[in-house]
Scaffold this active site. Structure first.
Site, PDB file in Angstrom:
ATOM      1  N   TYR A  68       0.798  -1.227   0.000  1.00  0.00           N
ATOM      2  CA  TYR A  68       0.000   0.000   0.000  1.00  0.00           C
ATOM      3  C   TYR A  68       0.834   1.282   0.000  1.00  0.00           C
ATOM      4  O   TYR A  68       0.386   2.313  -0.472  1.00  0.00           O
ATOM      5  CB  TYR A  68      -1.007  -0.030   1.159  1.00  0.00           C
ATOM      6  N   GLY A  82     -11.627  -8.587  -3.643  1.00  0.00           N
ATOM      7  CA  GLY A  82     -12.824  -8.958  -2.899  1.00  0.00           C
ATOM      8  C   GLY A  82     -13.435 -10.232  -3.410  1.00  0.00           C
ATOM      9  O   GLY A  82     -12.910 -10.848  -4.350  1.00  0.00           O
ATOM     10  N   ARG A  91     -25.261  -9.851  -7.295  1.00  0.00           N
ATOM     11  CA  ARG A  91     -24.184  -8.934  -6.917  1.00  0.00           C
ATOM     12  C   ARG A  91     -24.467  -8.328  -5.547  1.00  0.00           C
ATOM     13  O   ARG A  91     -23.568  -8.067  -4.765  1.00  0.00           O
ATOM     14  CB  ARG A  91     -24.042  -7.837  -7.968  1.00  0.00           C
ATOM     15  N   ALA A 121     -14.174  -1.651  -9.250  1.00  0.00           N
ATOM     16  CA  ALA A 121     -14.900  -2.600 -10.095  1.00  0.00           C
ATOM     17  C   ALA A 121     -15.557  -3.714  -9.284  1.00  0.00           C
ATOM     18  O   ALA A 121     -16.447  -4.410  -9.778  1.00  0.00           O
ATOM     19  CB  ALA A 121     -13.960  -3.224 -11.121  1.00  0.00           C
ATOM     20  N   ASN A 123     -17.859  -5.913  -6.975  1.00  0.00           N
ATOM     21  CA  ASN A 123     -19.325  -5.874  -6.810  1.00  0.00           C
ATOM     22  C   ASN A 123     -19.773  -6.011  -5.360  1.00  0.00           C
ATOM     23  O   ASN A 123     -19.077  -6.650  -4.574  1.00  0.00           O
ATOM     24  CB  ASN A 123     -19.940  -7.010  -7.628  1.00  0.00           C
ATOM     25  N   ASP A 151     -22.083  -3.373 -19.104  1.00  0.00           N
ATOM     26  CA  ASP A 151     -23.450  -3.642 -19.574  1.00  0.00           C
ATOM     27  C   ASP A 151     -23.719  -2.859 -20.867  1.00  0.00           C
ATOM     28  O   ASP A 151     -24.340  -3.368 -21.802  1.00  0.00           O
ATOM     29  CB  ASP A 151     -24.459  -3.227 -18.506  1.00  0.00           C
ATOM     30  N   ARG A 154     -21.928  -4.590 -23.630  1.00  0.00           N
ATOM     31  CA  ARG A 154     -22.661  -5.800 -24.029  1.00  0.00           C
ATOM     32  C   ARG A 154     -23.858  -5.418 -24.898  1.00  0.00           C
ATOM     33  O   ARG A 154     -24.155  -6.071 -25.908  1.00  0.00           O
ATOM     34  CB  ARG A 154     -23.156  -6.542 -22.775  1.00  0.00           C
ATOM     35  N   HIS A 178     -25.544  -1.594 -11.596  1.00  0.00           N
ATOM     36  CA  HIS A 178     -24.880  -2.667 -12.342  1.00  0.00           C
ATOM     37  C   HIS A 178     -25.397  -3.964 -11.726  1.00  0.00           C
ATOM     38  O   HIS A 178     -24.836  -4.496 -10.782  1.00  0.00           O
ATOM     39  CB  HIS A 178     -23.361  -2.553 -12.199  1.00  0.00           C
TER      40      HIS A 178
HETATM   41  N1  LIG Z   1     -17.908  -4.234 -12.318  1.00  0.00           N
HETATM   42  C1  LIG Z   1     -18.039  -5.252 -13.152  1.00  0.00           C
HETATM   43  O1  LIG Z   1     -18.612  -5.070 -14.239  1.00  0.00           O
HETATM   44  C2  LIG Z   1     -17.476  -6.596 -12.780  1.00  0.00           C
HETATM   45  C3  LIG Z   1     -17.361  -7.627 -13.709  1.00  0.00           C
HETATM   46  C4  LIG Z   1     -16.821  -8.832 -13.303  1.00  0.00           C
HETATM   47  C5  LIG Z   1     -16.441  -9.018 -11.977  1.00  0.00           C
HETATM   48  N2  LIG Z   1     -16.570  -7.990 -11.100  1.00  0.00           N
HETATM   49  C6  LIG Z   1     -16.210  -8.111  -9.680  1.00  0.00           C
HETATM   50  O2  LIG Z   1     -14.811  -7.994  -9.516  1.00  0.00           O
HETATM   51  C7  LIG Z   1     -14.459  -8.590  -8.276  1.00  0.00           C
HETATM   52  C8  LIG Z   1     -13.267  -9.509  -8.477  1.00  0.00           C
HETATM   53  O3  LIG Z   1     -13.627 -10.629  -9.248  1.00  0.00           O
HETATM   54  P1  LIG Z   1     -12.554 -11.763  -9.624  1.00  0.00           P
HETATM   55  O4  LIG Z   1     -13.267 -12.715 -10.502  1.00  0.00           O
HETATM   56  O5  LIG Z   1     -11.302 -11.129 -10.047  1.00  0.00           O
HETATM   57  O6  LIG Z   1     -12.346 -12.435  -8.187  1.00  0.00           O
HETATM   58  P2  LIG Z   1     -11.064 -13.293  -7.750  1.00  0.00           P
HETATM   59  O7  LIG Z   1     -11.513 -14.088  -6.561  1.00  0.00           O
HETATM   60  O8  LIG Z   1     -10.467 -13.982  -8.918  1.00  0.00           O
HETATM   61  O9  LIG Z   1     -10.027 -12.184  -7.270  1.00  0.00           O
HETATM   62  C9  LIG Z   1     -10.187 -11.411  -6.136  1.00  0.00           C
HETATM   63  C10 LIG Z   1      -8.810 -11.073  -5.619  1.00  0.00           C
HETATM   64  O10 LIG Z   1      -8.960 -10.196  -4.514  1.00  0.00           O
HETATM   65  C11 LIG Z   1      -7.972 -10.546  -3.562  1.00  0.00           C
HETATM   66  N3  LIG Z   1      -8.355 -10.044  -2.240  1.00  0.00           N
HETATM   67  C12 LIG Z   1      -9.359 -10.460  -1.444  1.00  0.00           C
HETATM   68  N4  LIG Z   1      -9.380  -9.727  -0.317  1.00  0.00           N
HETATM   69  C13 LIG Z   1      -8.387  -8.817  -0.424  1.00  0.00           C
HETATM   70  C14 LIG Z   1      -7.901  -7.767   0.414  1.00  0.00           C
HETATM   71  N5  LIG Z   1      -8.458  -7.527   1.586  1.00  0.00           N
HETATM   72  N6  LIG Z   1      -6.864  -7.050  -0.008  1.00  0.00           N
HETATM   73  C15 LIG Z   1      -6.268  -7.278  -1.209  1.00  0.00           C
HETATM   74  N7  LIG Z   1      -6.685  -8.260  -2.043  1.00  0.00           N
HETATM   75  C16 LIG Z   1      -7.727  -9.008  -1.652  1.00  0.00           C
HETATM   76  C17 LIG Z   1      -7.899 -12.067  -3.638  1.00  0.00           C
HETATM   77  O11 LIG Z   1      -6.684 -12.560  -3.094  1.00  0.00           O
HETATM   78  C18 LIG Z   1      -8.013 -12.302  -5.145  1.00  0.00           C
HETATM   79  O12 LIG Z   1      -6.753 -12.330  -5.786  1.00  0.00           O
HETATM   80  C19 LIG Z   1     -15.723  -9.326  -7.788  1.00  0.00           C
HETATM   81  O13 LIG Z   1     -16.377  -8.554  -6.808  1.00  0.00           O
HETATM   82  C20 LIG Z   1     -16.564  -9.417  -9.039  1.00  0.00           C
HETATM   83  O14 LIG Z   1     -17.941  -9.548  -8.750  1.00  0.00           O
HETATM   84  C21 LIG Z   1     -17.058  -6.786 -11.480  1.00  0.00           C
END
Ligand SMILES: NC(=O)c1ccc[n+]([C@@H]2O[C@H](COP(=O)([O-])OP(=O)(O)OC[C@H]3O[C@@H](n4cnc5c(N)ncnc54)[C@H](O)[C@@H]3O)[C@@H](O)[C@H]2O)c1
Length: 319
Positions: A68, A82, A91, A121, A123, A151, A154, A178
């Site tokens: 950080y 997350g 979501r 990003a 959710n 969205d 898409r 979203h």
């Molecule tokens: N906004 C959009 O349009 C959209 C589209 C797809 C996915 N997403 C969202 O993006 C997010 C991530 O999805 P993903 O598939 O990459 O998940 P993922 O599980 O592959 O990756 C999440 C990462 O976050 C890390 N992490 C968890 N807690 C943490 C913390 N406290 N500090 C630092 N790192 C931390 C994990 O170690 C992991 O590497 C989800 O919430 C998903 O719903 C958003």
């Protein structure tokens, strides 16, 4: 004079984060990219792997795995950390889990002396963007959610496919949450300045049912992809790169993002997906589309659903 070096700090190098890093490197948009994740091995492995692609990249990007402290010098922090949606999970189901994770993340970012823009990003993105704004104390225009950028992409892709027109010439927006209450703005959808109703007039092969189905496929796209491959990441990663470029290159581009409304669209104290002009300072202005009555009612419903979900969560967390 030497050009200032742009630094992007990425928090969360999971599926979305690492796809974003890969797309960012391939488009040569930032000079520095620092990867941060709770899982340090994953972030370090990604930095190594991405660095090995540098000889094939369009320009030099310095990539490393860090912590950080490295956010202090960053122009942009992108948060994709997350929990993600499990099959069948909405979501909004993620809200409590990810809000708690975000409190720690944002406090650590701000403790570094960071004074740039945060792009979210994770959710449920609208609610978490609101949480980041509150936790960080940054001005509203410097906290942006990816909102309905994916969205909208898409929607434009499916309409372009249906009408057999380059998707880049289709102008149409998905606004609102979203998620399940988002809505298509049919009243302002056009192909090269010609409204969709004009485009389909007196032509065979097009009908309203198909258009309705296109929207349903947009709204439910994440569920369909998650059922098949467990997660969605390439589309959103490219959307985040598009936003990064608009910010770092001061583009004043109109993109559908989660922005803070203060009377715009008749709504207050909410982050939600709307078209906005994005530049080096963040959100320059919200574009207020002249919605018809049906669209207005749907947008209001989307705001209400988000507010109802946020209330109990934020009651238990110090903002
Ligand atoms: N906004 C959009 O349009 C959209 C589209 C797809 C996915 N997403 C969202 O993006 C997010 C991530 O999805 P993903 O598939 O990459 O998940 P993922 O599980 O592959 O990756 C999440 C990462 O976050 C890390 N992490 C968890 N807690 C943490 C913390 N406290 N500090 C630092 N790192 C931390 C994990 O170690 C992991 O590497 C989800 O919430 C998903 O719903 C958003």
């Amino acid at each position: 004079m030497l050009k200032r070096v742009n630094r992007v700090a990425l928090i969360g190098t999971g599926s979305v984060g690492s796809s974003y890093a890969f797309a960012l490197l391939n488009q040569g948009i930032t000079e520095e990219l620092v990867l941060i994740d709770l899982n340090k091995d994953k972030a370090e492995g990604d930095a190594m792997d991405l660095n090995h692609g540098l000889p094939f990249a369009p320009s030099r990007t310095k990539i490393w795995y860090g912590d950080y402290q490295d956010c202090g010098e960053a122009d942009l922090v992108v948060i994709t950390a997350g929990a993600n949606q499990k099959p069948g999970e909405t979501r909004l189901d993620l809200v409590e889990k990810n809000t708690k994770i975000f409190k720690g993340i944002v406090e650590a970012i701000m403790a570094s002396g960071f004074d740039g823009i945060i792009l979210v990003a994770t959710n449920p993105v609208d609610i978490l963007t609101y949480a980041v704004w509150k936790f960080s104390g940054l001005p509203k225009e410097r906290v942006i959610g990816s909102g309905t950028i994916l969205d909208t992409a898409r929607f434009r892709f499916l309409l372009g496919d249906y009408f057999d027109v380059d998707t880049r010439n289709v102008h149409a927006y998905i606004i609102g949450e979203h998620g399940d209450t988002e809505l298509p703005v049919w009243s302002h959808a056009d192909i090269a300045g010609t409204s969709i109703s004009e485009w389909t007039k007196n032509k065979d092969g097009y009908n309203q049912e198909d258009l309705n189905q296109i929207f349903l496929n947009v709204r439910d796209a994440a569920y369909h992809i998650i059922e098949r491959k467990g997660a969605t990441y390439y589309g959103i990663a490219m959307g985040l790169v598009r936003l990064t470029k608009a910010i770092l290159e001061n583009e004043n581009s109109v993109l559908t993002v989660s922005a803070y409304l203060e009377g715009d669209y008749g709504q207050h104290d909410i982050y939600i997906g709307v078209p906005a002009v994005v530049n080096r300072k963040g959100i320059r202005q919200i574009v207020e589309l002249d919605l018809n009555e049906e669209e207005k009612a749907k947008f209001t419903n989307s705001v209400q659903v988000l507010k109802k979900t946020m209330e109990p969560v934020f009651k238990n967390i110090e903002l």
